[in-house]
Design a protein around this motif. Structure first.
Motif, PDB file in Angstrom:
ATOM      1  N   SER A 298       3.047  -9.462   0.793  1.00  0.00           N
ATOM      2  CA  SER A 298       2.511  -8.219   0.258  1.00  0.00           C
ATOM      3  C   SER A 298       3.633  -7.477  -0.455  1.00  0.00           C
ATOM      4  O   SER A 298       4.814  -7.628  -0.136  1.00  0.00           O
ATOM      5  CB  SER A 298       1.973  -7.352   1.398  1.00  0.00           C
ATOM      6  N   GLU A 299       3.255  -6.652  -1.418  1.00  0.00           N
ATOM      7  CA  GLU A 299       4.253  -5.794  -2.069  1.00  0.00           C
ATOM      8  C   GLU A 299       4.867  -4.798  -1.091  1.00  0.00           C
ATOM      9  O   GLU A 299       5.911  -4.218  -1.367  1.00  0.00           O
ATOM     10  CB  GLU A 299       3.624  -5.051  -3.247  1.00  0.00           C
ATOM     11  N   GLN A 300       4.230  -4.620   0.052  1.00  0.00           N
ATOM     12  CA  GLN A 300       4.781  -3.722   1.068  1.00  0.00           C
ATOM     13  C   GLN A 300       5.975  -4.328   1.805  1.00  0.00           C
ATOM     14  O   GLN A 300       6.691  -3.626   2.525  1.00  0.00           O
ATOM     15  CB  GLN A 300       3.692  -3.356   2.077  1.00  0.00           C
ATOM     16  N   ALA A 320      -0.032 -11.092  -2.065  1.00  0.00           N
ATOM     17  CA  ALA A 320      -0.998 -11.145  -0.963  1.00  0.00           C
ATOM     18  C   ALA A 320      -2.076 -10.081  -1.098  1.00  0.00           C
ATOM     19  O   ALA A 320      -3.226 -10.282  -0.683  1.00  0.00           O
ATOM     20  CB  ALA A 320      -0.276 -10.983   0.383  1.00  0.00           C
ATOM     21  N   ASP A 321      -1.721  -8.951  -1.699  1.00  0.00           N
ATOM     22  CA  ASP A 321      -2.673  -7.847  -1.855  1.00  0.00           C
ATOM     23  C   ASP A 321      -3.863  -8.215  -2.738  1.00  0.00           C
ATOM     24  O   ASP A 321      -4.884  -7.515  -2.716  1.00  0.00           O
ATOM     25  CB  ASP A 321      -1.946  -6.633  -2.451  1.00  0.00           C
ATOM     26  N   TYR A 326      -5.997 -15.826   2.951  1.00  0.00           N
ATOM     27  CA  TYR A 326      -4.687 -16.443   2.787  1.00  0.00           C
ATOM     28  C   TYR A 326      -4.495 -17.498   3.875  1.00  0.00           C
ATOM     29  O   TYR A 326      -4.568 -17.199   5.067  1.00  0.00           O
ATOM     30  CB  TYR A 326      -3.544 -15.422   2.857  1.00  0.00           C
ATOM     31  N   THR A 376       2.754 -10.454   5.208  1.00  0.00           N
ATOM     32  CA  THR A 376       1.538 -10.051   4.494  1.00  0.00           C
ATOM     33  C   THR A 376       1.093  -8.633   4.849  1.00  0.00           C
ATOM     34  O   THR A 376       0.171  -8.098   4.212  1.00  0.00           O
ATOM     35  CB  THR A 376       0.396 -11.039   4.768  1.00  0.00           C
ATOM     36  N   VAL A 379      -2.583  -6.893   4.741  1.00  0.00           N
ATOM     37  CA  VAL A 379      -3.440  -6.672   3.563  1.00  0.00           C
ATOM     38  C   VAL A 379      -4.478  -7.769   3.397  1.00  0.00           C
ATOM     39  O   VAL A 379      -5.446  -7.606   2.639  1.00  0.00           O
ATOM     40  CB  VAL A 379      -2.596  -6.551   2.278  1.00  0.00           C
TER      41      VAL A 379
END
Length: 446
Positions: A298-300, A320-321, A326, A376, A379
């Motif tokens: 994830s971008e997080q 992943a968002d 997944y 991930t 998300v």
């Protein structure tokens, strides 16, 4: 409305609980059908029904059906890609629509059905077959290995004849196939991407990739490819690679290529069918998955806080968002972190692209699952995925692996049904699912 009803039926069929007041739906169970390994067996609708019923009776909720091979050939009649009408002596007419049978039979039984497509794969180097051996030879990856750049079709130790994902013509071709798939199968529940990646750290070193990278980086590469990757040979003749000064920016660019493609594919597929579930399979070995140009986080999640290969901007390449499903490949024979601690240098099978011989918690099912869920960031549901063939004849270890993967993630994917059939491991699989599905006893309130 029909799809919603099917989802409800599948959830009800899979629900398992020991106490009515704490009833929870079971996690989704996916069975994968590889197109080559199952080509002959799945050339008859009666066979499709037979195995779909077996899966339903085991509690499986989903089937993933491979419909675009690593050769770039489709198992349905396409106006874009060549048809895979023969494999290993078995032939099929173009009128035989295998996935249509899977969808109809699966939905009758309350199972979701997903089509899997090998995206940036274009040839089987063991058979000299595929689109890179025909009109699209110029699309194949150019591989920088042992000090020279060669087309991937010339490397016969690697069966994957991969394309160059950075090539805009390749991207548009693959997007057209994805669009065609979504339009052809409006009742399919999902699409699972496979091989949305570069071949390895050694690709792609074509003049086109150099040009595209320079545009991305805003500077010229003075010495190509040595400013990115360097090869050296020792006194015993063994080759090894090391990083050039532009290496970290290069792997950031490659990951941005894959992220951009996934984003565009997601947008175009959802425009055709908003209900289509968009999924992806990757390996779980994230610390070296940059070898294949993929950031499935994830971008997080900021990998620069953990890994020295990640630039400060690398987190922006996470995709992943964008996913509804997944599948993380926990393709390890070590099951628990305790087994890693006791391994004494034994690392287990390492057969997949981007793997190393590192001995760490990443390379066991328990540790890999923990990291996949962290990376991930919640998300997207994480489906723990197992490669059955890695376990040989060790049914006991496979049972424990199934249980651990199911316990540690949001679902289970088994690759591939052919290995269950050949070993007759239906009861072994059922035992692992039962063990991994056990719920903790509810807290007693006084």
């Amino acid at each position: 409305m029909k799809k919603l009803l099917l989802l409800c039926l599948a959830a009800l069929a899979a629900t398992a609980c020991s106490h009515k007041e704490t009833a929870q739906p079971a996690k989704p169970l996916y069975m994968w059908f590889d197109c080559e390994a199952n080509y002959a067996r799945m050339s008859n609708p009666d066979s499709i029904r037979y195995y779909a019923e077996k899966l339903r009776d085991l509690g499986f909720t989903d089937m993933v059906v491979d419909v675009k091979s690593i050769m770039g050939e489709t198992l349905y009649k396409s106006d874009i890609a060549p048809y895979m009408g023969e494999w290993n002596g078995t032939t099929r007419p173009e009128e035989y629509d295998m996935l249509a049978y899977f969808i109809r039979i699966g939905h009758e039984l309350g199972l979701r059905v997903h089509g899997s497509l090998n995206v940036f794969a274009g040839g089987h180097n063991f058979f000299d077959r595929g689109i890179i051996y025909g009109e699209h030879a110029d699309w194949q990856s150019q591989v920088y290995t042992e000090g020279r750049i060669v087309p991937i079709s010339s490397i016969k130790s690697n069966y994957n004849g991969m394309l160059n994902p950075a090539n805009p013509e390749v991207q548009e071709y693959e997007l057209a196939i994805l669009r065609e798939f979504a339009e052809k199968y409006p009742d399919v529940d999902g699409i699972i991407f496979d091989r949305v990646r570069f071949d390895d750290i050694t690709s792609d070193f074509s003049p086109l990739s150099k040009e595209l990278f320079e545009a991305y980086a805003g500077e010229k590469v003075a010495a190509f490819p040595e400013d990115i990757l360097r090869w050296e040979q020792d006194a015993e003749g063994k080759w090894s690679w090391s990083e050039g000064p532009l290496f970290r920016r290069w792997i950031e660019w490659r990951a941005s290529v894959i992220k951009g493609f996934v984003a565009e594919a997601h947008k175009q597929l959802k425009a055709i069918n908003p209900d289509l579930l968009v999924g992806d399979y990757t390996g779980a070995w994230y610390p070296t998955y940059y070898y294949v140009g993929v950031n499935w986080a994830s971008e997080q999640f900021d990998p620069a806080q953990y890994f020295d290969w990640a630039t400060p901007e690398y987190y922006k390449t996470g995709y992943a968002d964008l996913l509804d499903i997944y599948m993380t490949g926990l393709y390890y024979t070590l099951v628990t972190k305790a087994e890693v601690d006791a391994a004494n240098g034994v690392v287990g099978q390492r057969t997949e692209a981007g793997m190393t011989d590192d001995q760490s918690y990443w390379y066991c099912i328990e540790g890999g699952a923990e990291w996949a869920r962290r990376i991930t960031a919640g998300v997207v549901p994480v489906t723990g995925s197992l490669y059955v063939d890695q376990y040989g004849d060790d049914a006991e270890r496979f049972t424990r692996a199934v249980a651990e993967a199911l316990r540690g993630t949001d679902g289970l994917m088994i690759f591939d049904i052919v290995h269950i059939i050949d070993r007759d491991w239906w009861s072994v699989l059922a035992e692992g699912i039962a063990e991994g599905s056990k719920q903790a006893e509810p807290t007693q309130h006084i």
